[in-house]
Design a protein around this motif. Structure first.
Motif, PDB file in Angstrom:
ATOM      1  N   GLU A 535       8.771 -12.432 -44.954  1.00  0.00           N
ATOM      2  CA  GLU A 535       9.414 -12.069 -46.214  1.00  0.00           C
ATOM      3  C   GLU A 535       9.293 -10.414 -45.839  1.00  0.00           C
ATOM      4  O   GLU A 535       7.936 -10.294 -45.494  1.00  0.00           O
ATOM      5  N   VAL A 536      10.115 -10.099 -46.392  1.00  0.00           N
ATOM      6  CA  VAL A 536      10.410  -8.861 -46.609  1.00  0.00           C
ATOM      7  C   VAL A 536       9.615  -8.255 -48.152  1.00  0.00           C
ATOM      8  O   VAL A 536       9.679  -8.796 -49.021  1.00  0.00           O
ATOM      9  N   ILE A 537       8.199  -6.782 -47.780  1.00  0.00           N
ATOM     10  CA  ILE A 537       7.647  -6.515 -48.848  1.00  0.00           C
ATOM     11  C   ILE A 537       8.669  -5.755 -49.703  1.00  0.00           C
ATOM     12  O   ILE A 537       9.626  -5.650 -50.190  1.00  0.00           O
ATOM     13  N   TYR A 538       7.851  -6.073 -50.943  1.00  0.00           N
ATOM     14  CA  TYR A 538       8.349  -5.848 -52.709  1.00  0.00           C
ATOM     15  C   TYR A 538       9.332  -6.659 -52.506  1.00  0.00           C
ATOM     16  O   TYR A 538      10.386  -5.932 -53.287  1.00  0.00           O
ATOM     17  N   ASN A 539       9.478  -7.741 -52.527  1.00  0.00           N
ATOM     18  CA  ASN A 539      10.637  -8.747 -53.229  1.00  0.00           C
ATOM     19  C   ASN A 539      10.203  -9.894 -54.209  1.00  0.00           C
ATOM     20  O   ASN A 539       9.861 -10.604 -53.131  1.00  0.00           O
ATOM     21  N   PRO A 540       9.745  -9.969 -54.854  1.00  0.00           N
ATOM     22  CA  PRO A 540       8.913 -10.834 -55.376  1.00  0.00           C
ATOM     23  C   PRO A 540      10.587 -12.102 -55.397  1.00  0.00           C
ATOM     24  O   PRO A 540      11.460 -11.734 -55.663  1.00  0.00           O
ATOM     25  N   ASN A 541      10.205 -13.339 -55.307  1.00  0.00           N
ATOM     26  CA  ASN A 541      10.398 -15.079 -55.562  1.00  0.00           C
ATOM     27  C   ASN A 541      11.726 -15.328 -56.734  1.00  0.00           C
ATOM     28  O   ASN A 541      12.458 -15.686 -56.893  1.00  0.00           O
ATOM     29  N   TRP A 542      10.402 -14.897 -57.897  1.00  0.00           N
ATOM     30  CA  TRP A 542      11.054 -15.229 -59.273  1.00  0.00           C
ATOM     31  C   TRP A 542      10.727 -14.065 -60.220  1.00  0.00           C
ATOM     32  O   TRP A 542       9.989 -12.908 -60.181  1.00  0.00           O
ATOM     33  N   ASN A 543      12.816 -14.003 -60.754  1.00  0.00           N
ATOM     34  CA  ASN A 543      12.571 -12.709 -61.769  1.00  0.00           C
ATOM     35  C   ASN A 543      12.939 -13.833 -62.987  1.00  0.00           C
ATOM     36  O   ASN A 543      14.335 -13.285 -62.535  1.00  0.00           O
ATOM     37  N   VAL A 544      12.125 -13.576 -64.554  1.00  0.00           N
ATOM     38  CA  VAL A 544      12.759 -14.183 -65.185  1.00  0.00           C
ATOM     39  C   VAL A 544      12.618 -13.089 -66.596  1.00  0.00           C
ATOM     40  O   VAL A 544      11.704 -12.687 -66.410  1.00  0.00           O
ATOM     41  N   ASN A 545      13.789 -12.893 -67.712  1.00  0.00           N
ATOM     42  CA  ASN A 545      14.018 -12.259 -68.909  1.00  0.00           C
ATOM     43  C   ASN A 545      14.645 -13.095 -69.522  1.00  0.00           C
ATOM     44  O   ASN A 545      15.248 -14.331 -69.636  1.00  0.00           O
TER      45      ASN A 545
END
Length: 635
Positions: A535-545
């Motif tokens: 995985e590429v660094i600083y890339n979360p799989n999930w972002n929820v708002n």
């Protein structure tokens, strides 16, 4: 249904008139050339609240606005520190910020920093994802933020002020005036200030005994102001805009350090632009802009005092069809010229980049249900031809009311290395190749009117393939960028909104935004730098708002809950930052009298006192209390 009936009546009336005209004259016109055809919306573009966000959401920076109104990952180095935004698993360099169509993304020598842009300079904005970011003709290969100034035709005077104080010992203030001076002249002016010490307690995992620590060396001050003028003369419109921002911030020590550092950044940002727009059958607009930032980095312990500067001169010319609402065909041409020059000890002198690009787009809407759009981007980067970069999309709408829209899109774009990536010493890599990205998108958008309000939702799937992805990797003493052979990013974006009718005593607003993304190194040139399939660094799989509000008479309760999943911080995927989620509440009491509106807002951010870091060694604050007094006048 109502809109459909009205259109049928108009068509019948036009056909009757045409039949009568044919009896008297051999000259006739078709109903299609006269009928106003509703344009298909751009499903992959989201409108934002800007200048009045301090009233509605308590935001005083672009970082807050993006965090509250989207599910994008914001990479923050701490309160009022350097911050940038991540679209679809990309990097900061893959995104662009435009103000009045001028590209502001180069202010920090090619490194995007949301802290350098004042929100008071604009009152409307939008987030464009994927191929939609191409509309301004730039090289935003994953997404773009655009904002500007809009004047209503109804208000002669609009005054907005906000003053807030928080338990972080921070003070924030924003005042903005928008006025209609006469029938031809509009004007606006703003001033914004924030400052504080940012001393808060946090859990320091590096301490052996008492793990409670206090943030040190973290003062900052931020002052911005500007004016915007607009003059209308029949079908012509002239505009002038300028703003300045001064930002001073200490760089606090990382929580793994035992000694107190004495580092600081001071930025002086200048922006000025002139604009012209002519609305006729042939629509023409021009923007000329000058952008500059003088940055001073000091490190007293080692005796460093580096002065960095960057200047950008931009010209944007747009020529398009001014009759796009009166027929099935629309077209646009955009020519951009950008000459940027940076001077820094880290660059070993002055370096420059000159971009010249053309973007053309034409679309055809047929049988009121389908719209086909084709586009082409080309140009020069430092006298090197960037080639032909095509795009194509198909949008389907079964009815004229836009309640249901489906979109499929495919495009190719390029991004050339920044001055920082090429020439920074030590670490710059002059042998970097340009990034080439292939974007595929498929989405659906649904809008429905309900008895108690309205419902809207959208779902998009995307699959991006980037060749020569630029990745910074750590070395023995410094980081350096290298090209990965191929990176694949794919994911889903979900947006759901449920709103009540505006004039009910009890009103509600519920929004849910979800981004799922996975970005992997499928192929690499050199396995000594990065392993394939990581995985590429600083890339979360999930972002929820989640953002919800409930209003009754003069009271409003707002709830905001973001969630960010864990993400890797090392290219070998052995180290990661844990997930985090903060709960934020806001209670607003309104007092209305004639044309004025007073509001008192009490906010509690990070109610559960979540201890987290976005960047390793840069703790974020825990529970924060704030009081905001807001005044709004319209007449």
């Amino acid at each position: 249904m109502f809109i459909t009936r009205c259109i049928i009546i108009v068509i019948i009336t036009l056909n009757v008139l045409r039949a009568n005209a044919q009896q008297e004259d051999t000259t006739s016109t078709t109903a299609l050339s006269i009928l106003v055809i509703p344009q298909l919306p751009n499903p992959n573009k989201v409108d934002l609240i800007l200048s009045d966000s301090s009233i509605r959401l308590g935001s005083f920076s672009l970082l807050d606005i993006i965090d509250q109104q989207s599910a994008l990952f914001v990479k923050s180095y701490g309160v009022n520190g350097v911050s940038n935004v991540n679209f679809r698993g990309g990097k900061a360099e893959h995104s662009r910020i435009y103000y009045k169509e001028a590209d502001l993304s180069l202010l920090n020598i090619g490194q995007l920093d949301l802290s350098l842009y004042p929100i008071g300079a604009g009152n409307f904005g939008s987030l464009s994802y994927g191929d939609a970011a191409k509309e301004l003709g730039g090289d935003a290969i994953n997404g773009a933020l655009s904002f500007g100034q809009f004047y209503t035709r109804y208000d002669t005077l609009n005054v907005m002020t906000s003053l807030a104080y928080s338990s972080l010992l921070n003070v924030n203030g924003l005042a903005k005036v928008e006025a209609k001076l006469n029938d031809k002249m509009n004007a606006s002016a703003f001033i914004q200030y924030s400052g504080g010490e940012n001393r808060f307690t946090f859990t320091n995992p590096y301490l052996l005994e008492n793990k409670l620590d206090t943030m040190k060396n973290s003062t900052f001050s931020d002052l911005a102001g500007g004016v915007d003028l607009q003059w209308k003369q029949q079908e012509n419109k002239w505009s002038f805009s300028t703003w300045h921002k001064h930002l001073f911030r200490q760089i606090p020590p990382g929580n793994s350090q035992t000694s107190i550092t004495d580092e600081s950044l001071e930025d002086n940002v200048h922006f000025a632009s002139i604009g012209f727009q002519r609305d006729r059958k042939l629509k023409v607009s021009y923007t000329g802009a000058w952008l500059a930032n003088n940055n001073n980095y000091r490190n007293a312990l080692v005796g460093l005092n580096d002065v960095n500067s960057i200047h950008s001169f931009q010209n944007i010319l747009k020529i398009g069809d001014g009759r796009r609402m009166n027929g099935p065909i629309s077209w646009t041409n955009v020519i951009r010229s950008n000459y940027s020059m940076a001077n820094s000890p880290g660059l070993d002198g002055a370096k420059s980049i000159h971009d010249l690009s053309y973007y053309g787009r034409a679309s055809y809407q047929f049988v009121h249900k389908f719209r086909i759009t084709v586009g082409l981007r080309t140009g020069l980067n430092n006298s090197e031809l960037i080639g032909l970069l095509p795009s194509a999309s198909l949008t389907f709408r079964p009815k004229l009311n836009n309640h249901f829209v489906v979109m499929a899109n495919s495009s190719i774009n390029k991004r050339y290395p920044t001055i920082n990536e090429l020439y920074w010493s030590p670490g710059g890599n002059p042998n970097l190749q340009e990034e080439r990205i292939a974007i595929t998108e498929l989405g659906v958008k649904i809008n429905r009117k309900l008895k108690l309000g309205s419902f809207s939702s959208s779902l998009f799937a995307y699959h991006n393939i980037t060749d020569n992805w630029t990745q910074w990797v750590p070395g023995a003493t410094y980081w350096s960028p290298v090209n990965l052979k191929q990176v694949v990013s794919k994911g889903l974006e979900l947006d759901i909104s449920l709103k009540s009718n505006q004039f009910r005593k009890l009103r509600y607003n519920l929004g849910l935004k979800v981004n799922y993304n996975t970005t992997q190194n499928k192929e690499v040139y050199d396995t000594s730098f990065v392993e394939p399939n990581n995985e590429v660094i600083y890339n979360p799989n999930w972002n929820v708002n989640v953002l919800a509000s409930l209003s009754y008479k003069t009271w409003t309760l707002t709830y905001h809950q973001p969630y960010v999943s864990r993400y890797f911080i090392s290219n070998d995927n052995l180290y990661f930052m844990p997930s985090y989620s903060t709960a934020n509440f806001r209670i607003i009491k309104s007092f209305k009298k004639h044309l004025s509106d007073w509001r008192i807002a009490v906010s509690i951010d990070n109610v559960l006192d979540w201890q987290y870091q976005v960047i390793p060694g840069r703790p974020m604050p825990g529970r924060v209390f704030s009081l905001n007094i807001i005044y709004n006048l319209k007449k």
